[in-house]
Design a protein around this motif. Structure first.
Motif, PDB file in Angstrom:
ATOM      1  N   THR A   1       5.803   0.882  -4.512  1.00 55.35           N
ATOM      2  CA  THR A   1       5.118  -0.353  -4.908  1.00 55.35           C
ATOM      3  C   THR A   1       3.608  -0.136  -4.781  1.00 55.35           C
ATOM      4  OG1 THR A   1       6.993  -1.576  -4.067  1.00 55.35           O
ATOM      5  CG2 THR A   1       5.002  -2.827  -4.472  1.00 55.35           C
ATOM      6  N   PRO A   2       2.862  -0.364  -5.845  1.00 53.98           N
ATOM      7  CA  PRO A   2       1.443   0.036  -5.844  1.00 53.98           C
ATOM      8  C   PRO A   2       0.554  -0.721  -4.861  1.00 53.98           C
ATOM      9  CG  PRO A   2       2.010  -1.136  -7.868  1.00 53.98           C
ATOM     10  CD  PRO A   2       3.291  -0.833  -7.169  1.00 53.98           C
ATOM     11  N   VAL A   3       0.995  -1.893  -4.395  1.00 56.34           N
ATOM     12  CA  VAL A   3       0.066  -2.718  -3.619  1.00 56.34           C
ATOM     13  C   VAL A   3       0.218  -2.598  -2.111  1.00 56.34           C
ATOM     14  CG1 VAL A   3      -0.221  -4.389  -5.467  1.00 56.34           C
ATOM     15  CG2 VAL A   3       1.568  -4.724  -3.794  1.00 56.34           C
ATOM     16  N   TYR A   4       1.137  -1.761  -1.641  1.00 51.62           N
ATOM     17  CA  TYR A   4       1.272  -1.604  -0.195  1.00 51.62           C
ATOM     18  C   TYR A   4       0.998  -0.162   0.207  1.00 51.62           C
ATOM     19  CZ  TYR A   4       3.677  -6.068  -0.575  1.00 51.62           C
ATOM     20  OH  TYR A   4       3.994  -7.360  -0.853  1.00 51.62           O
TER      21      TYR A   4
ATOM     22  N   TYR B   1      -2.802   4.197  -0.198  1.00 50.20           N
ATOM     23  CA  TYR B   1      -1.962   3.555  -1.201  1.00 50.20           C
ATOM     24  C   TYR B   1      -1.404   4.613  -2.147  1.00 50.20           C
ATOM     25  CZ  TYR B   1      -3.776  -0.756   0.574  1.00 50.20           C
ATOM     26  OH  TYR B   1      -4.072  -1.798   1.409  1.00 50.20           O
TER      27      TYR B   1
ATOM     28  N   HIS C   1      -1.473   5.186  -5.241  1.00 50.09           N
ATOM     29  CA  HIS C   1      -2.323   5.793  -6.275  1.00 50.09           C
ATOM     30  C   HIS C   1      -3.328   6.774  -5.708  1.00 50.09           C
ATOM     31  CE1 HIS C   1      -5.092   2.633  -4.924  1.00 50.09           C
ATOM     32  NE2 HIS C   1      -6.044   3.350  -5.460  1.00 50.09           N
TER      33      HIS C   1
ATOM     34  N   HIS D   1       7.802  -7.748  -3.562  1.00 46.03           N
ATOM     35  CA  HIS D   1       7.566  -6.667  -4.514  1.00 46.03           C
ATOM     36  C   HIS D   1       7.318  -7.163  -5.932  1.00 46.03           C
ATOM     37  CE1 HIS D   1       8.252  -3.332  -1.654  1.00 46.03           C
ATOM     38  NE2 HIS D   1       8.936  -4.277  -1.013  1.00 46.03           N
TER      39      HIS D   1
ATOM     40  N   ARG E   1       4.512 -10.186  -5.855  1.00 42.71           N
ATOM     41  CA  ARG E   1       3.235  -9.678  -5.374  1.00 42.71           C
ATOM     42  C   ARG E   1       2.551  -8.802  -6.420  1.00 42.71           C
ATOM     43  NH1 ARG E   1      -0.651  -7.831  -3.875  1.00 42.71           N
ATOM     44  NH2 ARG E   1      -1.511  -7.496  -1.791  1.00 42.71           N
ATOM     45  N   THR E   2       3.333  -8.041  -7.166  1.00 42.12           N
ATOM     46  CA  THR E   2       2.709  -7.164  -8.153  1.00 42.12           C
ATOM     47  C   THR E   2       2.456  -7.885  -9.473  1.00 42.12           C
ATOM     48  OG1 THR E   2       4.921  -6.362  -8.640  1.00 42.12           O
ATOM     49  CG2 THR E   2       3.565  -4.973  -7.249  1.00 42.12           C
TER      50      THR E   2
ATOM     51  N   ILE F   1      -6.056  -8.337  -3.895  1.00 43.33           N
ATOM     52  CA  ILE F   1      -4.668  -8.317  -4.340  1.00 43.33           C
ATOM     53  C   ILE F   1      -4.192  -6.912  -4.655  1.00 43.33           C
ATOM     54  CG2 ILE F   1      -3.175  -8.960  -6.265  1.00 43.33           C
ATOM     55  CD1 ILE F   1      -4.692 -11.563  -6.404  1.00 43.33           C
TER      56      ILE F   1
ATOM     57  N   PRO G   1      -4.928  -2.854  -4.483  1.00 45.28           N
ATOM     58  CA  PRO G   1      -5.765  -1.780  -3.950  1.00 45.28           C
ATOM     59  C   PRO G   1      -6.332  -0.870  -5.037  1.00 45.28           C
ATOM     60  CG  PRO G   1      -3.445  -1.418  -3.439  1.00 45.28           C
ATOM     61  CD  PRO G   1      -3.566  -2.805  -3.978  1.00 45.28           C
ATOM     62  N   ARG G   2      -5.674  -0.839  -6.202  1.00 47.05           N
ATOM     63  CA  ARG G   2      -6.190   0.029  -7.263  1.00 47.05           C
ATOM     64  C   ARG G   2      -7.503  -0.479  -7.837  1.00 47.05           C
ATOM     65  NH1 ARG G   2      -0.688  -0.063 -10.475  1.00 47.05           N
ATOM     66  NH2 ARG G   2      -0.898  -2.157  -9.663  1.00 47.05           N
TER      67      ARG G   2
ATOM     68  N   ARG H   1      -9.910  -1.577  -5.948  1.00 45.06           N
ATOM     69  CA  ARG H   1     -11.003  -1.302  -5.013  1.00 45.06           C
ATOM     70  C   ARG H   1     -11.617   0.019  -5.383  1.00 45.06           C
ATOM     71  NH1 ARG H   1      -6.990  -2.421  -0.153  1.00 45.06           N
ATOM     72  NH2 ARG H   1      -6.325  -4.439  -0.935  1.00 45.06           N
TER      73      ARG H   1
END
Ligand SMILES: Nc1ncnc2c1ncn2[C@@H]1O[C@H](COP(=O)(O)OP(=O)(O)OP(=O)(O)O)[C@@H](O)[C@H]1O
Ligand SMILES: [Mg+2]
Lengths: 334, 322
Positions: free
Chosen positions: A105-108, A152, A154, B238, B241-242, B316, B318-319, B321
């Protein structure tokens, strides 16, 4: 013989499509013993992922029907209530998804995602779960694991992500690990490292592994047992040593011909099997491989019998003598 | 993080400056029209026009005119409306702001909660009759014109059923300041909030449902399931949130526009003296100073809302940032 850890019998998977149901996987049987590495091989689209995903109930239940029986430690999986299935997933049977680039999951952060799995199955503080995550990352050979845990997805390379995914999969010491082409997206050196890692898992944790791949080289290196799939069916299965020395099915001959030789001069071109596998729902009657088969006979348009010895079987019409004459010629022509 | 915020603020200042120049040019430097006459309004005395010409410096170069105008808008705040016989403009806008903010903020809370609730419920039960009925309801909500819905609500709550237990608590139309009477404030606004929120609940629920269902086809959802997480956790932690980014983007745009005056219809229907209504009246009277002030005010909110959305992006995803 002791009871196998996982026993799949006559598994079939079909989809409801607009033009009626299509069967993508048919009559698949395989069993995995404690601590064994079983390789499932076949070309793209042969139903490898689908078979094992449906074992874990990870298919889409709205358009997919699964038939047959699946037994894990004597417990039938296909009719297990969702809640019990959930407790099994990740804790007893872990699944490593085909593409490490999209599996997280990209956000954690990596650490959070590993800790999430641990905490889904164990009563443990968030802090302890994070510490375990860092330890696991170290175990799979990531340098600066504490640092990586905070990163993360990415921000990691493909190899690192694959290691992170493996670390997550083994976080609860699963008895069975299903790894769906864990090395396909990686370059060869990283590939070798990941395979080493999987072997180490087996020795360290005693996990059995189902290794899905389409690379016979990987099979040769890893597998105790091989299951060859073609167009949704198991066309040959047996102990790796036997399948490699005495392959029964012409499709297996083709797959074996596609391994680059380790010694001697490299051939200019690796032989490949001419033609393409049939689309799901358009599988010809009789032997599905017949249209591409170098040893095709008249009877091949009828349903092939299961031949061979109890441990090593194939789905083919060829008799022993026919095989003995057909195989050398196909190898030459290849 | 602080650098990002500062960066954003500076960027915002530039955008605001650009907008103010543009607005100034449109209102005061349109060739072939006399801005003094337009500010003075219809049928103004020649002396008034001459007075305005001198006050706004229309006999001086454009940059001076611009500076004078900005000074009167932001520093001395003594821009006056001539159509309304010398009424000060800025206090008018400042008075209208709390009403609009109350209306839009309350509605926004309702529509965010409602949109998320309906969207997630529909996504979780996708392709069942629950999903289908929710989506039909959402579509009905989207297609109901807000002024019509407002009038119907008024008809029901103010006259037809006003004497029944259902609506007897509803006060008369108009805005009650929060500082004077919090309970009255809420009572007066409940129906406007609902009316304004219905449209957005419909839109947001449909968009969220589509995004969540799209997220469900991603590999990481399969990973989350394979980890043994509960279906609810997979959905919220999951898939939802995404899929937040488009939701937040839309929210920024809509909220900014509504606070900036786009809640006009709701304000008019419910007799709330907000910014939208002020702008509307100013447009009817061609009251140029008021229009000018409300346009500047509105642009400020739109720009500010977008800046906040940009900052939220980084929180929201991290990509985002760097
Ligand atoms: N939801 C679906 N509806 C219809 N057909 C599907 C669906 N999901 C998968 N299939 C089909 O099922 C077949 C088996 O797919 P599967 O992913 O198991 O192949 P695979 O052997 O894992 O191939 P690869 O090596 O490319 O991963 C494919 O032909 C695919 O097109
Ligand atoms: Mg696959």
């Amino acid at each position: 013989m002791t009871e196998p850890l996982l026993d799949i019998r006559n598994l079939s998977v079909s989809f409801a499509t607009e033009s009626g149901p299509v069967t993508a996987v048919q009559d698949v049987s395989l069993s995995v013993a404690q601590g064994e590495i079983v390789s499932v091989v076949g070309e793209s689209g042969s139903g490898k992922s689908l078979s094992l995903l449906s074992v874990l109930g990870l298919h889409d239940p709205r358009n997919t029907t699964v038939g047959g029986t699946v037994t894990f430690r004597g417990q039938s999986l296909l009719d297990l209530p969702p809640k019990q299935m959930r407790h099994l997933r990740g804790r007893d049977i872990a699944f490593i998804s085909q593409d490490p680039m999209t599996a997280l999951t990209p956000v954690y952060s990596i650490g959070d995602q590993i800790a999430e799995q641990i905490r889904a199955h164990e009563r443990i503080t968030a802090w302890a779960a994070q510490a375990r995550a860092v330890q696991l990352l170290a175990d799979v050979g990531i340098f600066a694991p504490a640092d990586t845990a905070k990163r993360y997805p990415h921000q990691l390379s493909g190899g690192m992500r694959q290691r992170a995914v493996i670390a997550m999969a083994v976080s609860c010491n699963p008895a069975l690990l299903i790894a769906d082409e864990p090395t396909t997206a990686l370059d060869t050196t990283v590939q070798a490292q990941v395979l080493d890692l999987l072997r180490k898992l087996r020795t360290d944790y005693g996990s059995a592994i189902v290794l899905i791949t389409h690379d016979m080289g990987v099979v040769a290196e890893m597998a105790d047992k091989v299951v060859v799939m073609y167009a949704g069916r198991v066309v040959e299965s047996g102990p790796a040593a036997e399948v490699f020395t005495n392959p029964l099915h012409p499709y297996t001959w083709g797959l074996l011909g596609s391994i680059p030789p380790l010694t001697g001069t490299r051939p200019r071109r690796l032989p490949s099997i001419p033609g393409a596998p049939p689309m799901v729902g358009r599988v010809p009657a009789g032997c599905a491989f017949a249209p591409r088969c170098p040893a095709r006979l008249g009877v091949c348009s009828t349903e092939p019998p299961r031949i061979g010895t109890p441990g090593h079987t194939a789905l083919c019409h060829l008799t022993d003598s026919q095989r003995a004459t057909a195989r050398p010629t196909t190898l030459e022509s290849a | 993080m602080i650098a990002t915020i500062l960066n954003r603020l500076i960027q915002m200042a530039f955008v605001m400056f650009g907008i103010s120049v543009l607005v100034f040019l449109i209102f005061f430097a349109t060739p072939g029209s006399d801005p003094a006459a337009r500010i003075a309004g219809r049928n103004a005395a020649p002396e008034t026009v001459a007075q305005i010409r001198h006050d706004f410096g229309f006999d001086r170069p454009l940059p001076v005119q611009y500076a004078l105008l900005m000074k009167r808008l932001f520093i001395t705040r003594d821009l006056t409306s001539f159509v309304n016989r010398g009424q000060q403009v800025i206090p008018q806008v400042i008075d209208a702001v709390p009403a609009t903010l109350s209306l839009v903020t309350g509605a926004a809370i309702l529509w965010v909660l409602g949109g998320i609730g309906v969207g997630l419920a529909a996504a979780a039960m996708r392709d069942t009759w629950v999903d289908r009925s929710l989506m039909i309801l959402a579509l009905i909500g989207i297609s109901m014109p807000v002024f019509w819905l407002g009038e119907v609500m008024n008809l029901l709550s103010q006259s037809r059923f006003h004497d029944t237990w259902l609506f007897s608590w509803v006060p008369g139309l108009g805005y009650v300041p929060l500082t004077e009477d919090p309970a009255g404030w809420a009572k007066a606004l409940v129906i406007p909030w609902l009316t304004l929120a219905v449209l957005y609940i419909g839109i947001y629920a449909r968009i969220l449902r589509a995004n969540v269902i799209e997220a469900y086809s991603e590999d990481f959802i399969r990973t989350a399931r394979a980890k043994g997480l509960s279906e609810r956790r997979v959905l919220i932690r999951h898939a939802f949130r995404t899929s937040l980014l488009p939701f937040v983007t839309m929210f920024g745009l809509d909220f900014g526009a509504l606070v900036g005056g786009a809640a006009l219809l709701t304000e008019v229907v419910f007799g709330i003296n907000g910014v939208g209504r002020l702008t509307f009246q100013a447009l009817q009277n061609l009251d140029l100073p008021v229009i000018l002030a409300t346009v500047m005010y509105a642009s400020f909110f739109v720009v500010a809302a977008n800046a906040i959305v940009d900052l939220l992006y980084a929180a929201i995803d991290p990509r985002m940032r760097t």
